[in-house]
Write a protein that holds these residues in place. Structure first.
Motif, PDB file in Angstrom:
ATOM      1  N   THR A 185       1.488   3.321   3.662  1.00  0.00           N
ATOM      2  CA  THR A 185       2.138   4.341   2.846  1.00  0.00           C
ATOM      3  C   THR A 185       1.576   4.233   1.428  1.00  0.00           C
ATOM      4  O   THR A 185       1.261   3.142   0.946  1.00  0.00           O
ATOM      5  N   GLU A 208       6.381   9.712  -3.904  1.00  0.00           N
ATOM      6  CA  GLU A 208       6.251   8.857  -2.725  1.00  0.00           C
ATOM      7  C   GLU A 208       6.502   9.609  -1.425  1.00  0.00           C
ATOM      8  O   GLU A 208       6.602   8.996  -0.365  1.00  0.00           O
ATOM      9  N   LYS A 209       6.595  10.938  -1.500  1.00  0.00           N
ATOM     10  CA  LYS A 209       6.855  11.744  -0.312  1.00  0.00           C
ATOM     11  C   LYS A 209       5.889  12.914  -0.255  1.00  0.00           C
ATOM     12  O   LYS A 209       5.354  13.352  -1.275  1.00  0.00           O
ATOM     13  N   GLU A 216      10.076  16.455   4.700  1.00  0.00           N
ATOM     14  CA  GLU A 216       9.644  15.522   3.673  1.00  0.00           C
ATOM     15  C   GLU A 216       9.600  14.115   4.265  1.00  0.00           C
ATOM     16  O   GLU A 216      10.611  13.601   4.759  1.00  0.00           O
ATOM     17  N   VAL A 217       8.424  13.499   4.233  1.00  0.00           N
ATOM     18  CA  VAL A 217       8.215  12.184   4.838  1.00  0.00           C
ATOM     19  C   VAL A 217       7.405  11.321   3.890  1.00  0.00           C
ATOM     20  O   VAL A 217       6.917  11.780   2.858  1.00  0.00           O
ATOM     21  N   ASP A 218       7.232  10.032   4.238  1.00  0.00           N
ATOM     22  CA  ASP A 218       6.374   9.150   3.461  1.00  0.00           C
ATOM     23  C   ASP A 218       4.941   9.676   3.464  1.00  0.00           C
ATOM     24  O   ASP A 218       4.514  10.385   4.377  1.00  0.00           O
ATOM     25  N   ALA A 242       6.487  16.683  -4.559  1.00  0.00           N
ATOM     26  CA  ALA A 242       6.109  16.323  -3.197  1.00  0.00           C
ATOM     27  C   ALA A 242       4.710  16.841  -2.944  1.00  0.00           C
ATOM     28  O   ALA A 242       4.353  17.922  -3.385  1.00  0.00           O
TER      29      ALA A 242
END
Length: 364
Positions: A185, A208-209, A216-218, A242
Motif C-alpha cells: 500500500t 491514502e485512498k 474507495e480503497v487503499d 482520493a
C-alpha cells in the motif's frame, strides 16, 4: 647468566613476531567501501542490514556500506541499454570479489534502463529491503504534474513505513523506484518547506485512498513477473482527496477457429492487465472466448497471433479512456480474417432545434 637471559629474550621476540605474521594470515582485513558519487543516474537506499556489492556486466562495481543513506552511482548508458544489476552480500563475495559470482547467492536483482544523464530529475532509486525471500525487483513509475506548491513523500505500507521517494511538482515519467516483487500500500504525504519547524517542513496532509470501480480503497501497488511495472499518477492535495480510477476495459472476442495470443504495446497483455489472482496465460484465448481486460488509461496497439502457426492475424489501435468499455472482435469472413473495433467516445448530444409549426394557409 647474562648470555642465557639475552638468548631467552631473543627467542621470545622472534616467536612473538612470527606468531603475529601467522595470525595475520588468517584474520580478514577490515572491510573497505566505496564512497558515494557527487552525481549519477542511480541511487541505492540500503535497508538490508548488510553491506553489499553491486555487480555490473559480471564485474564488481561498487562496495556499498550498511547504511540507508543515499548512495549515488554513475553507470554510463550512451547505448540506451537495459542493465542487469546484481547485488550480493559483501560477506558472500569477499575478500576476492570474483567475476561472475554464483547466481544462487545473488541478494537482489534489477533489470533497468538507466538514463544516460546525471540530472537529478532523471535519477532512478533502488530501494533495498531485508526480505531475503524475494530477489527480483520491479518498477514503480511516478508522475506528479505541476500547478501546486506542495511536494509529496511516498511511503510504503503505512505512514511510518519506508520513504521511497520525494517528488516536487512537475516530476513526471523519469521518476522510477526499483522495489521487490510484492504487494504494497502507498501513502502520500504533502508538505511545503518551512524553516520555522523542527523538520523544516509544514505538513498539509495525507492521501491514502483511491477510487476503484466506484469504491474507495487503499492505494495498492502489485509488482510481479507478470506485471513488473506500475505507473502511478499522484493527485494534487488541493484538488482531490482520493486518487481517481484511471482504468478502462477492452473486451477481446475470439471468433477465429483456433486459439490466439494477444499482445499490447509489444508485451503479453497479461503483463498489463488488472486481475485478482493469477494472470498467467491470460493472454491466450480459445475459440469463443470473450475476455475483458482491465487496463490503465492509454493508447494500445493490439496484436493477435496464431498460437499454432505463429504470425500476426490482426491488429488494432484503441485509445482507452477512464471508464471506457471497448471491444475488439477477431473473426473469419469468407476465409479472410476480419478485425472489428468498438471504441466508443463520450457522446455529447446536441439539442435539436424545434421546427416552428407551419403557418396555415388562408383561403380567401
Amino acid at each position: 647468566m647474562e648470555k642465557l637471559k639475552s638468548l631467552f629474550i631473543s627467542l621470545f621476540v622472534l616467536l612473538t613476531f612470527n606468531s603475529c605474521d601467522y595470525i595475520s594470515d588468517f584474520v580478514d582485513p577490515e572491510p573497505t567501501f566505496d564512497v558515494t558519487e557527487d552525481a549519477g543516474n542511480l541511487v541505492i537506499n540500503n535497508y538490508s542490514d548488510h553491506a553489499l556489492v553491486l555487480y555490473h556486466n559480471g564485474e564488481p562495481y561498487k562496495k556499498i556500506p550498511n547504511s540507508a543513506t543515499d548512495f549515488i552511482i554513475w553507470l554510463p548508458n550512451d547505448n540506451d541499454m537495459t542493465f542487469d544489476l546484481q547485488l550480493y552480500k559483501y560477506d558472500d563475495v569477499a575478500p576476492n570479489f570474483p567475476a561472475n559470482p554464483d547466481l544462487t547467492k545473488v541478494y537482489k536483482r534489477w533489470n533497468i534502463n538507466l538514463s544516460d544523464s546525471k540530472d537529478i530529475e532523471k535519477r532512478a532509486t533502488w530501494h533495498i529491503t531485508n526480505n531475503e525471500a524475494e530477489i527480483n525487483s520491479g518498477n514503480l513509475k511516478f508522475s506528479y504534474v505541476g500547478g501546486t506548491d506542495y511536494q509529496v513523500d511516498v511511503f510504503l505500507n503505512n505512514q511510518n513505513g519506508a520513504k521511497i521517494i520525494t517528488l516536487k511538482p512537475g516530476d513526471q515519467y523519469d521518476k522510477i523506484v526499483g522495489i521487490d516483487y510484492g504487494a504494497y500500500t502507498l501513502h502520500f504525504r504533502y508538505w511545503i518547506s518551512d524553516p520555522n519547524t523542527p523538520e523544516g517542513l509544514q505538513i498539509k496532509g495525507w492521501v491514502e485512498k483511491e477510487v476503484v470501480a466506484g469504491q474507495e480503497v487503499d492505494i495498492w501497488a502489485v509488482i510481479n513477473s507478470n506485471r513488473p511495472e506500475k505507473h502511478l499518477f499522484i493527485p494534487h492535495y488541493d484538488q482531490v482527496n482520493a486518487v481517481p480510477d484511471r482504468r478502462g476495459s477492452i473486451k477481446i472476442i475470439n471468433q477465429y477457429p483456433e486459439p490466439i495470443a494477444i499482445r499490447a504495446n509489444g508485451r503479453d497483455i497479461e503483463e498489463l492487465m488488472y486481475l485478482d489472482g493469477d494472470t498467467q496465460a491470460a493472454s491466450m484465448l480459445a475459440y469463443g472466448d470473450a475476455i475483458e481486460f482491465v487496463l490503465d488509461e492509454n493508447i494500445y496497439t493490439l496484436e493477435a497471433t496464431s498460437i499454432t502457426a505463429g504470425g500476426t492475424l490482426a491488429t488494432a489501435v484503441i485509445d482507452l479512456s477512464v471508464g471506457e468499455n471497448a471491444e475488439w472482435t477477431i473473426k473469419v469472413v469468407d476465409g479472410t480474417v476480419v478485425s472489428e473495433v468498438v471504441d466508443p467516445e463520450p457522446v455529447v448530444e446536441e439539442e435539436e432545434e424545434e421546427t416552428p409549426p407551419a403557418e396555415s394557409e388562408t383561403t380567401n
